[in-house]
Scaffold this active site. Structure first.
Site, PDB file in Angstrom:
ATOM      1  N   HIS A   1      45.815  16.084  -0.408  1.00  0.00           N
ATOM      2  CA  HIS A   1      46.382  16.511   0.869  1.00  0.00           C
ATOM      3  C   HIS A   1      46.824  15.280   1.659  1.00  0.00           C
ATOM      4  CE1 HIS A   1      43.678  20.306   0.671  1.00  0.00           C
ATOM      5  NE2 HIS A   1      44.905  20.625   0.314  1.00  0.00           N
TER       6      HIS A   1
ATOM      7  N   GLU B   1      48.972  24.646   2.197  1.00  0.00           N
ATOM      8  CA  GLU B   1      47.593  24.190   2.351  1.00  0.00           C
ATOM      9  C   GLU B   1      47.186  24.013   3.819  1.00  0.00           C
ATOM     10  OE1 GLU B   1      45.356  23.254  -0.484  1.00  0.00           O
ATOM     11  OE2 GLU B   1      46.801  24.629  -1.403  1.00  0.00           O
TER      12      GLU B   1
ATOM     13  N   CYS C   1      38.716  17.285   7.115  1.00  0.00           N
ATOM     14  CA  CYS C   1      38.791  18.530   6.347  1.00  0.00           C
ATOM     15  C   CYS C   1      38.053  19.651   7.064  1.00  0.00           C
ATOM     16  CB  CYS C   1      38.181  18.349   4.957  1.00  0.00           C
ATOM     17  SG  CYS C   1      39.139  17.337   3.821  1.00  0.00           S
TER      18      CYS C   1
END
Length: 445
Positions: free
Chosen positions: A250, A174, A369
């Site tokens: 995450h 990720e 993000c």
């Protein structure tokens, strides 16, 4: 040669909508089907970029991906002589697949790649590995274009561009959302922390029950190896499975670092105390841990406010600033904790800035993000595409571009509106010219 950190934010794409595609992301799932505001989202993102630049950082941007993605729709069996026909066929038969192929999720460039600076790598180059994002179908279509965009921005021999890992759960990656670098000085070797959710290769059976763990330990190990990192300055740590099940999909939803400072919730990692002791040793006793206890901020509050998805940046004045979503200010427990952190003399974070990122937050992405951190020196900076570095003139130009091309509102059904594909494609081709990006990336016919 002195080094410094650049922030590259993702520019929100014109197909930004709420489809609830990310299972395990509480905000994404909770806002499914609501009407989105793409123009507001993009202008809000640009406003944050300019504000960070005004603090004295060098701010870059990474453009959106081509959407709706026709190749994905064709691979799903939808045909047509023209794009509108392919899209209408998909919407009639499987509207969920049209939504998947239209996702603007590439704006969250913390998932674009893992980046290791030249001071950490064996060959002295800056290394990029695009994330394969295999855990979510709508994101698994991103790596090829991400790779092309990164090569268009980071040009020349000072940058090493790797291929994404194979698209399989064993190699789940990720990107920087599960990667943190700590250092005493940007131009000195740092400590790179890779956070994983599951370990399919060993005897570790720790894994979440409700939501999937997206990052594998194997992917972390392979990226560290390909980047030529020093094993003595590389750490692999596991997320707590129960916090993944609580919506911490995450690591950057529960921890954030900058320089020698680590802001982290007490429930972030497995065996956290021993990991923090190890990190402090690697930094020769210089680690500054700002640990937030559960009795002050619960994991639930951390997820809903995105406190740990804030950015910590070092301004031109040498002071550290906390860049937060306005949801942090609206949560009384989180606001009180931020005030405690800023007022404390035990850490160098002494200013906080709140931003309205409602459109991104509703889809499950906060300030951290939206950004990819890249440490450069002057020689590396000179090799970066200058049109992707924010200036006052570029900011004005991009705001004008967004205002002219983005819709005020976008619902799921609007993705199938005749002419919408042509509208978006023309806008992105124009953007390619503004940013000196290969426009063939956006030509899908």
């Amino acid at each position: 040669m002195a080094s410094y950190e650049m922030n590259f934010d993702g520019l929100v794409g014109p197909t930004h909508h709420y489809a609830g595609l990310s299972f395990g992301n509480v905000a994404s799932m909770g806002n499914r089907g609501k009407v989105a505001r793409p123009k507001e989202a993009a202008l809000g993102g640009l406003k944050k970029m300019k504000a960070v630049r005004d603090l004295g950082l060098i701010q870059g941007l990474i453009p959106p991906h081509p959407r709706p993605h026709l190749a994905t729709l064709k691979a799903c069996g939808f045909e047509g002589k023209y794009p509108d026909k392919i899209i209408s066929n998909a919407y009639s038969a499987r509207p969920d697949l049209l939504s998947m192929a239209s996702s603007a999720s590439a704006m969250w460039v913390a998932n674009a790649a893992t980046v290791s600076p030249s001071s950490d790598t064996k060959d002295g180059r800056i290394h990029f590995t695009p994330a394969n994002l295999q855990a979510k179908v709508h994101r698994s279509i991103e790596p090829a274009v991400t790779s092309r965009l990164l090569k268009n921005i980071f040009r020349g021999e000072r940058f090493a561009h790797h291929a994404a890992l194979p698209n399989h759960v064993r190699f789940g990656d990720e990107g920087a959302a599960n990667h943190t670098r700590l250092c005493v000085s940007y131009d000195k070797p740092g400590v790179e922390i890779f956070t994983f959710g599951h370990d399919m290769e060993g005897d570790n059976n720790l894994k979440p029950i409700k939501f999937p763990a997206r990052q594998s330990k194997l992917s972390c190990e392979l990226i560290a190896k390909s980047h030529g990192l020093d094993p003595a300055r590389t750490v692999f740590v596991q997320q707590r499975p129960d916090v993944i099940d609580a919506g911490v999909f995450h690591n950057d939803v529960i921890a954030v670092g900058n320089g020698h400072v680590l802001l982290i919730h007490e429930e972030a990692w497995v065996e956290q105390d021993s990991v923090l002791e190890q990190l402090d040793g690697m930094l020769n006793g210089n680690l500054c841990v700002v640990q937030v206890d559960s009795d002050r901020v619960s994991v639930e509050d951390a997820v809903t406010s995105y406190l740990f998805n804030s950015q910590i940046v070092t301004g031109a004045d040498g002071q550290m600033h906390l860049i937060c979503a306005q949801e942090c200010e609206q949560n009384s427990a989180v606001k009180q904790e931020i005030e405690r952190i800023v007022k404390s003399s035990s850490n160098p974070i002494n200013q906080v800035h709140f931003f309205d990122l409602t459109q991104s937050m509703r889809n499950g992405g906060g300030p951290a993000c939206l950004r990819l951190r890249v440490v450069v020196d002057d020689a590396a900076f000179a090799a970066i595409n200058p049109r992707c570095v924010l200036t006052d003139d570029l900011y004005d130009e991009l705001c004008d571009w967004v205002t002219r091309h983005y819709r005020d509102e976008l619902a799921h059904a609007d993705l199938a509106t005749p002419g919408f594909f042509d509208e978006v494609e023309a806008a992105l081709i124009e953007l390619a010219g503004i940013l000196d990006i290969d426009e063939s990336i956006y030509r899908q016919r």
